[in-house]
Write an enzyme that holds these catalytic residues in place. Sequence first.
Site, PDB file in Angstrom:
ATOM      1  N   ASP A  13       0.859  -1.319   0.158  1.00  0.00           N
ATOM      2  CA  ASP A  13      -0.197  -0.098   0.151  1.00  0.00           C
ATOM      3  C   ASP A  13       0.873   1.314   0.015  1.00  0.00           C
ATOM      4  OD1 ASP A  13      -2.035  -1.771   0.411  1.00  0.00           O
ATOM      5  OD2 ASP A  13      -2.268  -1.221   2.856  1.00  0.00           O
ATOM      6  N   LYS A  16       1.764   1.784  -4.988  1.00  0.00           N
ATOM      7  CA  LYS A  16       2.504   1.439  -6.353  1.00  0.00           C
ATOM      8  C   LYS A  16       1.408   1.643  -7.609  1.00  0.00           C
ATOM      9  CE  LYS A  16       2.259  -2.454  -3.846  1.00  0.00           C
ATOM     10  NZ  LYS A  16       2.716  -1.733  -2.918  1.00  0.00           N
ATOM     11  N   GLY A  40      -3.641  -4.206  -3.752  1.00  0.00           N
ATOM     12  CA  GLY A  40      -5.493  -3.437  -3.531  1.00  0.00           C
ATOM     13  C   GLY A  40      -4.774  -2.050  -4.404  1.00  0.00           C
ATOM     14  N   HIS A  41      -4.635  -2.036  -5.617  1.00  0.00           N
ATOM     15  CA  HIS A  41      -4.268  -1.081  -5.750  1.00  0.00           C
ATOM     16  C   HIS A  41      -5.051  -0.047  -6.810  1.00  0.00           C
ATOM     17  CE1 HIS A  41      -0.422  -3.558  -6.943  1.00  0.00           C
ATOM     18  NE2 HIS A  41      -0.622  -3.840  -5.963  1.00  0.00           N
ATOM     19  N   GLN A 223       1.637  -6.748  -3.464  1.00  0.00           N
ATOM     20  CA  GLN A 223       2.727  -6.417  -1.893  1.00  0.00           C
ATOM     21  C   GLN A 223       3.845  -5.233  -1.634  1.00  0.00           C
ATOM     22  OE1 GLN A 223       1.902  -9.727  -3.353  1.00  0.00           O
ATOM     23  NE2 GLN A 223      -0.687  -8.896  -2.557  1.00  0.00           N
ATOM     24  N   SER A 406       5.238  11.907  -4.557  1.00  0.00           N
ATOM     25  CA  SER A 406       3.446  12.176  -5.275  1.00  0.00           C
ATOM     26  C   SER A 406       3.537  12.766  -3.770  1.00  0.00           C
ATOM     27  CB  SER A 406       3.495  10.649  -5.489  1.00  0.00           C
ATOM     28  OG  SER A 406       2.307  10.505  -4.685  1.00  0.00           O
TER      29      SER A 406
HETATM   30  P1  GDP Z   1      -1.215   0.309  -3.211  1.00  0.00           P
HETATM   31  O1  GDP Z   1      -1.091  -0.505  -3.185  1.00  0.00           O
HETATM   32  O2  GDP Z   1       0.828   0.534  -3.472  1.00  0.00           O
HETATM   33  O3  GDP Z   1      -1.293   0.509  -4.843  1.00  0.00           O
HETATM   34  O4  GDP Z   1      -1.154   1.245  -2.740  1.00  0.00           O
HETATM   35  P2  GDP Z   1      -3.200   1.406  -2.243  1.00  0.00           P
HETATM   36  O5  GDP Z   1      -3.447   2.015  -3.616  1.00  0.00           O
HETATM   37  O6  GDP Z   1      -3.474  -0.041  -1.752  1.00  0.00           O
HETATM   38  O7  GDP Z   1      -2.941   2.655  -1.345  1.00  0.00           O
HETATM   39  C1  GDP Z   1      -3.021   3.714  -1.432  1.00  0.00           C
HETATM   40  C2  GDP Z   1      -3.511   4.705  -1.134  1.00  0.00           C
HETATM   41  O8  GDP Z   1      -2.635   6.342  -1.259  1.00  0.00           O
HETATM   42  C3  GDP Z   1      -4.935   5.129  -2.240  1.00  0.00           C
HETATM   43  O9  GDP Z   1      -5.934   5.031  -1.654  1.00  0.00           O
HETATM   44  C4  GDP Z   1      -3.818   5.896  -3.537  1.00  0.00           C
HETATM   45  O10 GDP Z   1      -5.325   6.483  -3.949  1.00  0.00           O
HETATM   46  C5  GDP Z   1      -4.039   7.006  -2.072  1.00  0.00           C
HETATM   47  N1  GDP Z   1      -2.423   7.759  -2.738  1.00  0.00           N
HETATM   48  C6  GDP Z   1      -0.960   7.658  -3.741  1.00  0.00           C
HETATM   49  N2  GDP Z   1      -0.353   8.667  -3.533  1.00  0.00           N
HETATM   50  C7  GDP Z   1      -0.891   9.537  -2.862  1.00  0.00           C
HETATM   51  C8  GDP Z   1      -0.668  10.321  -2.437  1.00  0.00           C
HETATM   52  O11 GDP Z   1       0.845  10.945  -2.711  1.00  0.00           O
HETATM   53  N3  GDP Z   1      -0.736  11.438  -1.255  1.00  0.00           N
HETATM   54  C9  GDP Z   1      -2.122  11.186  -0.559  1.00  0.00           C
HETATM   55  N4  GDP Z   1      -2.427  12.047  -0.271  1.00  0.00           N
HETATM   56  N5  GDP Z   1      -3.306   9.963  -1.778  1.00  0.00           N
HETATM   57  C10 GDP Z   1      -2.036   8.682  -2.342  1.00  0.00           C
HETATM   58  P1  IMO Z   2      -0.885  -4.543  -2.450  1.00  0.00           P
HETATM   59  O1  IMO Z   2      -1.103  -4.706  -3.525  1.00  0.00           O
HETATM   60  C1  IMO Z   2      -1.134  -5.082   2.014  1.00  0.00           C
HETATM   61  C2  IMO Z   2      -0.815  -8.899   3.927  1.00  0.00           C
HETATM   62  C3  IMO Z   2      -2.172  -9.258   4.315  1.00  0.00           C
HETATM   63  C4  IMO Z   2      -1.109 -10.188   5.461  1.00  0.00           C
HETATM   64  C5  IMO Z   2      -0.600 -11.123   4.968  1.00  0.00           C
HETATM   65  C6  IMO Z   2      -0.842 -11.806   4.120  1.00  0.00           C
HETATM   66  O2  IMO Z   2      -2.173  -3.519  -2.276  1.00  0.00           O
HETATM   67  O3  IMO Z   2       0.300  -3.726  -1.453  1.00  0.00           O
HETATM   68  P2  IMO Z   2      -2.353 -12.715   2.250  1.00  0.00           P
HETATM   69  O4  IMO Z   2      -3.772 -12.857   1.757  1.00  0.00           O
HETATM   70  O5  IMO Z   2      -1.677 -12.328   1.350  1.00  0.00           O
HETATM   71  O6  IMO Z   2      -2.137 -14.759   2.696  1.00  0.00           O
HETATM   72  O7  IMO Z   2      -2.177 -12.352   2.959  1.00  0.00           O
HETATM   73  O8  IMO Z   2      -0.427  -9.900   3.421  1.00  0.00           O
HETATM   74  N1  IMO Z   2      -1.316  -7.830   2.520  1.00  0.00           N
HETATM   75  C7  IMO Z   2      -1.052  -6.803   1.751  1.00  0.00           C
HETATM   76  N2  IMO Z   2      -0.987  -6.158   2.684  1.00  0.00           N
HETATM   77  N3  IMO Z   2      -0.741  -4.710   1.305  1.00  0.00           N
HETATM   78  C8  IMO Z   2      -1.191  -5.606  -0.263  1.00  0.00           C
HETATM   79  O9  IMO Z   2      -1.014  -5.808  -1.498  1.00  0.00           O
HETATM   80  C9  IMO Z   2      -1.293  -7.187   0.871  1.00  0.00           C
HETATM   81  N4  IMO Z   2      -1.514  -8.131   0.320  1.00  0.00           N
HETATM   82  C10 IMO Z   2      -1.384  -9.120   0.968  1.00  0.00           C
HETATM   83  O10 IMO Z   2      -3.002  -8.538   4.859  1.00  0.00           O
HETATM   84  O11 IMO Z   2      -0.511  -9.566   6.940  1.00  0.00           O
HETATM   85 MG    MG Z   3      -2.887  -1.765  -1.955  1.00  0.00          MG
END
Ligand code: GDP
Ligand code: IMO
Ligand code: MG
Length: 417
Positions: A13, A16, A40-41, A223, A406
């Site tokens: 999170d 990415k 979850g991207h 991840q 960012s």
């Molecule tokens: P990922 O799994 O690495 O793709 O990240 P996620 O999408 O799960 O979580 C990142 C969260 O931060 C999302 O809700 C994005 O929309 C948000 N986000 C990404 N970059 C920025 C940033 O620079 N500032 C803010 N405020 N939100 C951001």
């Molecule tokens: P993104 O790509 C954050 C965590 C789960 C748990 C552990 C194992 O959005 O960054 P799993 O279901 O993969 O066997 O769970 O890994 N986990 C993540 N945490 N972002 C993710 O993906 C994750 N994918 C798995 O919460 O702790």
């Molecule tokens: Mg994510």
Amino acid sequence: MPVSIVVGLQWGDEGKGKMVDHLAEKAVAVARFSGGANAGHTVEGEGKRFALHLLPSGLVRKDVIGMIGSACVMDPVTILEEIRSLEENGISTKGRLKISSKINLTHPGYKCIEKQSEVNLASEKIGTTGRGIGPTYERKFRRNAIRLDDIINKTTFTSLVDFHTKEAISTLNLGYAEVEKLHSDVAEFIEATREVAGYSDDVSLSISRVLDRGGLVIAEGAQGSLLDPDHGSYPFVTCGQCVSGAACTSLGFGPALVTDVIGILKAYTTRVGSGPFPTELDNETGEKIRRAGHEFGTTTGRPRRCGWLDGMLARYTARINGCTSITLTLLDVLTGFEELQICTGYKGGKFTTGRSMGELVPVYETFSGWTEDIRGETKWENLPEAARAYVLAVEKIVGVSVTSISTGPGRDDVIWR
Ligand code: GDP
Ligand code: IMO
Ligand code: MG
């Protein structure tokens, strides 16, 4: 013939999805190389907000080819839902989604088995996303998993599916109603696999063709490196390898083709699920970060645990990935803190990502905060002095150049230095 690999440097999170979508403007293809629908991207583009789980983030741009590598795992029912959800938002994947024929499939019984095994693990409950990721990888390495290309031979496919259905029934000791439900889920799984087989492809060959024509391929990690089963906080990890080296294996290209490894680093740290987190702030400051960053899981909705940036861990993950640059994300979330802290070491000079990681006691360096709203800023010189000092400190502690920052969730909310 460039390949840029994008990886997360923390526990996931890091933003990415947002950065891959930003970089995809120049790419011919974006290829996911790790994990499954546990990811979850989030992408904000085309006037909408998308939460992608297994589909590559590049697909949001209508001229980009999306690929999924063989080391990913796929629930065919879930991916069809994702494809339909994109289509409902005016984004068709037809003709530009290629899924490795070698990918391993998540049989519906695996999710039930995973749920049960989390209950049994009293002391080391992982807190998985419940997407059946672990059991799918287990079966891959047990060498009796179901792969997408098995659909070609009806007898093989049917007998594999039956084997896994029976295994789930006996392992879980299911009652009549649960068996009926499983059979109906399996029927849906078979139907979905047939449909998704239309996207089956030799991803390695397709990548090689893009590269031969001089196109840019972005390998999208999922991840974060601290969830990697080798290098992460074992056993509180996922099962797909999520460090840069895994991109080559999953997508079928050699390491010499890689020109950049971009590490995505959040300006603070978050973690979903169980496991050690040395810089966790289980207090009002952590709560303030969670509120400001809307830190709730994209896949499960769970509140993310929040804490200060761990510079030691970032230095470690930048090394294991061989990062050539870093993008520091969510810097805008840190506006309004009087002081900020970065972990620069641990007491007694200890360091481990193994089972005793929970014993690490961070040593912090303190930095001045700033009050100016920097959300959406695109110019380095417009950042407050304290924000620039924070970025420069991160660069020094991690030992890799922070070439972009960012400043918001939007596609163009990026500063290039
Ligand atoms: P990922 O799994 O690495 O793709 O990240 P996620 O999408 O799960 O979580 C990142 C969260 O931060 C999302 O809700 C994005 O929309 C948000 N986000 C990404 N970059 C920025 C940033 O620079 N500032 C803010 N405020 N939100 C951001
Ligand atoms: P993104 O790509 C954050 C965590 C789960 C748990 C552990 C194992 O959005 O960054 P799993 O279901 O993969 O066997 O769970 O890994 N986990 C993540 N945490 N972002 C993710 O993906 C994750 N994918 C798995 O919460 O702790
Ligand atoms: Mg994510």
